[in-house]
Design an enzyme around this catalytic site. Structure first.
Site, PDB file in Angstrom:
ATOM      1  N   LYS A 117     -10.453 -85.920 -22.721  1.00 16.62           N
ATOM      2  CA  LYS A 117     -11.168 -85.528 -21.501  1.00 16.62           C
ATOM      3  C   LYS A 117     -10.240 -85.054 -20.385  1.00 16.62           C
ATOM      4  O   LYS A 117     -10.588 -84.170 -19.603  1.00 16.62           O
ATOM      5  CB  LYS A 117     -12.021 -86.699 -20.995  1.00 16.62           C
ATOM      6  CG  LYS A 117     -13.201 -87.033 -21.900  1.00 16.62           C
ATOM      7  CD  LYS A 117     -14.252 -85.949 -21.842  1.00 16.62           C
ATOM      8  CE  LYS A 117     -15.506 -86.336 -22.640  1.00 16.62           C
ATOM      9  NZ  LYS A 117     -16.432 -85.182 -22.756  1.00 16.62           N
ATOM     10  N   GLU A 120     -20.202 -86.596 -13.672  1.00 15.96           N
ATOM     11  CA  GLU A 120     -21.122 -87.494 -14.353  1.00 15.96           C
ATOM     12  C   GLU A 120     -20.329 -88.176 -15.451  1.00 15.96           C
ATOM     13  O   GLU A 120     -19.295 -87.668 -15.890  1.00 15.96           O
ATOM     14  CB  GLU A 120     -22.280 -86.701 -14.970  1.00 15.96           C
ATOM     15  CG  GLU A 120     -21.994 -86.090 -16.350  1.00 15.96           C
ATOM     16  CD  GLU A 120     -20.941 -84.988 -16.330  1.00 15.96           C
ATOM     17  OE1 GLU A 120     -20.715 -84.406 -15.260  1.00 15.96           O
ATOM     18  OE2 GLU A 120     -20.344 -84.723 -17.396  1.00 15.96           O
ATOM     19  N   SER A 157     -10.393 -87.518 -31.188  1.00 15.21           N
ATOM     20  CA  SER A 157     -10.550 -87.161 -29.776  1.00 15.21           C
ATOM     21  C   SER A 157     -10.255 -88.304 -28.806  1.00 15.21           C
ATOM     22  O   SER A 157      -9.918 -88.065 -27.659  1.00 15.21           O
ATOM     23  CB  SER A 157     -11.964 -86.640 -29.533  1.00 15.21           C
ATOM     24  OG  SER A 157     -12.913 -87.589 -29.959  1.00 15.21           O
TER      25      SER A 157
END
Lengths: 403, 258
Positions: free
Chosen positions: A92, A114, A381
């Site tokens: 991220k 968010e 990830s």
């Protein structure tokens, strides 16, 4: 020569994408597009970004050869792209650092975001702390209950976390509320969206910042084995790690690409998040893409053991790559993901995020159809520390059920 | 019918010199069988036209009052199709123009051409779609135009002049001037920028200009209507209906259009 050039000028990927937002947001969306174009072509921006990626986030991440897993499956050579080793433990931050730098470039001082499980929220709060930006994160009230530690983490980093009790009180509603906050504060606030979703140019910006994953993988594969991998597997909720991984490979037709959706309790039940398998096209959160919705166009709840895949939409570029057939989008159930979660921990000493465990699970299936001369890359990830409590509870529940 | 009915009605009312007043009500809040009753009530209160909201699961342009009303309406089983069926029943006996306010996704699922045809059959005169900016309007605009349904555009205070000019030029029926930088819901006051913005739009537009978002009392309504042709009141009306305070709705509309 690159033949794949999406999105087009209007932000479309074939028929998908676009900018389905209120007029009030259009100037901000157009400003962002302009700022991004300028930044992209500005060597000093790229240099600054690369510096943070290297020195702060810890890139390049390894392309690790998982020998035990390869041996266990008896098929192709399996590599893990270790995005779990990034600062904050997931991919991220590749996006949040880029967008935070863009925020500064646009002269804005505040950021709204968010978050579902909290990974994007933590990655946003982190870069805001680093760069001195004010940060407000919307999170579903249900998710706040489930992810208390990540809420504390964000607060520790100086962010304000606001619970969202509207609707289903999960990620979709947190996006709605972040969009509303942006509508009300657009003059001084940038919205750091966490996936390849939302109105153009967000899906493109997030893809571009995440494509460092695929670009490194490509180079590392060439260095390690003198060729590109035969298959690449990544999990897909909104689809940012997958898009970042796939994009540099889109024109390399010999590389098979697999985006793994969350099948929850099964795609034939009402409890899944497999948007491409079980959904239909429509407009949500500013974009035209596949959605889980009823016949009247009301958006339905998604469900998955993994909060990061628990979203009733998907990035518009994935919808396009699905319809053109360039990428395959299979799905993996909660149970299969749980098994893969444990398998990777036992064989390789790596606890994957539940999201990434979906990719591992599908790779295990795919490996059975591949030969030992071939190679397969899994995009790992994120790390699974955030999930161990939930997995423990789930496994105890399962064994109680059997007893 | 359609666009012409809406434009004629609003222009005739405008000619009387009184402010136009369009109340917004959430279709299906309080039950689908309340739709026609409430339309008739609002007409009797002196409304110039009715804005009928179609509930949507994810209404990003709306504040809490309309969000909650939408959820209640969805729980009542409200769908775009049921609302059109209901509105059609009173088509012949109704004089007041009907405008639907709906997010694009329910229309997309209905089918643009089909939707426009059924609006025509039901006697719907105009459409407002809050999440369709000019960049995405081509297909739906064509479908509405084929049936002569007014496609009412929304202007925002953040829009630069060249966008305002195009929006004002293209809007049909009236121009919806979003008068706060935010979502729907009551606000204390509107500032001088808002008044300048309304004046600018009135000069640019060939159709009536109505201010909407954040308006909740006759004083506010009148002060804004002095700079444009009238107002749209949503959250306040929705709230009063939910509380069963019809008398206050009557006063709010009556005092504004007096």
């Amino acid at each position: 020569m690159q033949s794949y050039t999406f999105p087009d000028k209007s932000g479309k990927y074939g028929k998908f994408g676009g900018r389905y937002v209120p007029e009030l947001l259009m100037p901000a969306v157009l400003e962002l597009e302009e700022a991004y174009e300028a930044a992209k072509n500005d060597p000093s921006f790229q240099e600054e970004l690369n510096n943070y990626l290297t020195e702060y986030i810890g890139r390049t991440t390894p392309l690790y050869e998982a020998e035990q897993l390869s041996k266990h499956l008896g098929g192709p050579k399996i590599y893990l792209k270790r995005e779990d080793l990034n600062h904050t433990g997931a991919h991220k931050i590749n996006n949040t650092i880029g967008q935070a730098l863009l925020t500064l470039r646009m002269g804005k001082k505040k950021v709204v975001a968010e978050t579902g499980a909290g990974q994007h929220g933590v990655a946003t709060a982190t870069v805001c702390s680093l760069l001195g930006l004010e940060c407000i994160v919307f999170m579903g009230a249900e998710d706040i209950k489930r992810q208390k530690l990540n809420v504390f983490r964000m607060e520790l980093l100086g962010a304000k976390v606001v619970g969202v009790s509207q609707g289903s009180a999960t990620l979709k509603d947190a996006v709605n509320e972040a969009l509303r906050y942006w509508v009300n504060n657009v003059h001084d606030t940038h919205y750091i969206i966490g996936s390849v979703v939302g109105p153009h140019p967000f899906p493109r910006i997030v893809r571009d910042f995440q494509s460092v994953i695929g670009a490194e993988t490509k180079q590392q594969s060439l260095e390690k084995q003198g060729k590109l991998p035969d298959a690449v597997v990544a999990c897909v909720g909104g689809g940012s790690n997958a898009m970042g991984m796939f994009y540099p490979f889109v024109d390399d037709k010999e590389v098979a690409l697999y985006g793994v959706e969350a099948a929850g309790k099964g795609v034939t039940t009402n409890e899944h998040a497999a948007t491409l398998t079980g959904g239909s096209p429509g407009m949500l959160h500013g974009t035209f893409t596949y959605l889980l919705q009823d016949e009247a166009g009301q958006i339905q709840e998604a469900a998955s053991i993994s909060a990061g895949l628990d979203y009733p939409g998907i990035g518009p570029e994935h919808s396009h790559l699905h319809d053109t057939g360039r990428v395959n989008y299979p799905s993996i159930t909660d149970e299969e993901a749980l098994e893969a979660f444990q398998l990777l921990a036992k064989l390789e000493g790596i606890i994957p995020a539940l999201e990434s465990a979906h990719a591992v699970a599908y790779a295990c299936k795919l490996a059975k159809e591949m030969s030992s001369e071939q190679s397969l890359v899994i995009c790992l990830s994120g790390r699974g520390d955030k999930d161990v409590e939930q997995v423990k509870a789930k496994l105890e529940e399962n064994s109680d059920g059997e007893a | 019918m359609g666009k012409h009915k809406l434009e004629n009605t609003l222009n005739e009312l405008k000619a009387t010199g009184k402010p136009l007043f369009i109340p917004y009500m959430m279709a299906g809040d309080g039950g689908i069988n309340q739709i026609n009753e409430r339309i008739q009530f609002l007409e009797e209160c002196g409304a110039s036209a009715i804005e009928l909201g179609i509930p949507f699961s994810d209404p990003v342009a709306d504040g809490p009052v309309i969000q909650d009303a939408g959820l209640r309406a969805l729980q009542e089983g409200t769908t775009l199709k049921l609302v059109l069926d209901e509105v059609r029943k009173q088509k012949e006996s109704r004089n007041i123009p009907i405008i639907l306010m709906t997010y694009i996704n329910p229309i997309w699922n209905y089918g643009y051409e089909q939707f426009a045809k059924h609006c025509d059959t039901a006697g719907v005169d105009g459409i407002i779609i809050p999440d369709i900016p000019m960049e995405e309007e081509e297909d739906i605009a064509a479908a509405l135009s084929n049936q002569s349904i007014a496609f009412i555009r929304l202007a925002a205070m953040t829009s630069p002049d060249e966008r305002l000019e195009k929006i004002a030029q293209d809007s049909e029926g009236f121009l919806y001037a979003v008068s706060v930088n935010g979502t729907t819901g009551e606000r204390q006051q509107h500032d001088k920028n808002t008044l300048d913005y309304l004046k600018k739009l009135t000069a640019l537009s060939s159709v009536p200009v109505l201010a909407g978002f954040g308006i909740s009392n006759p004083e506010q309504a009148k002060s804004l209507a002095a700079y444009c042709d009238g107002v749209i009141v949503g959250s306040k009306i929705v709230h009063l209906f939910a509380e069963g305070k019809q008398t206050e709705i009557k006063e709010l509309i009556g005092e504004t259009v007096r």
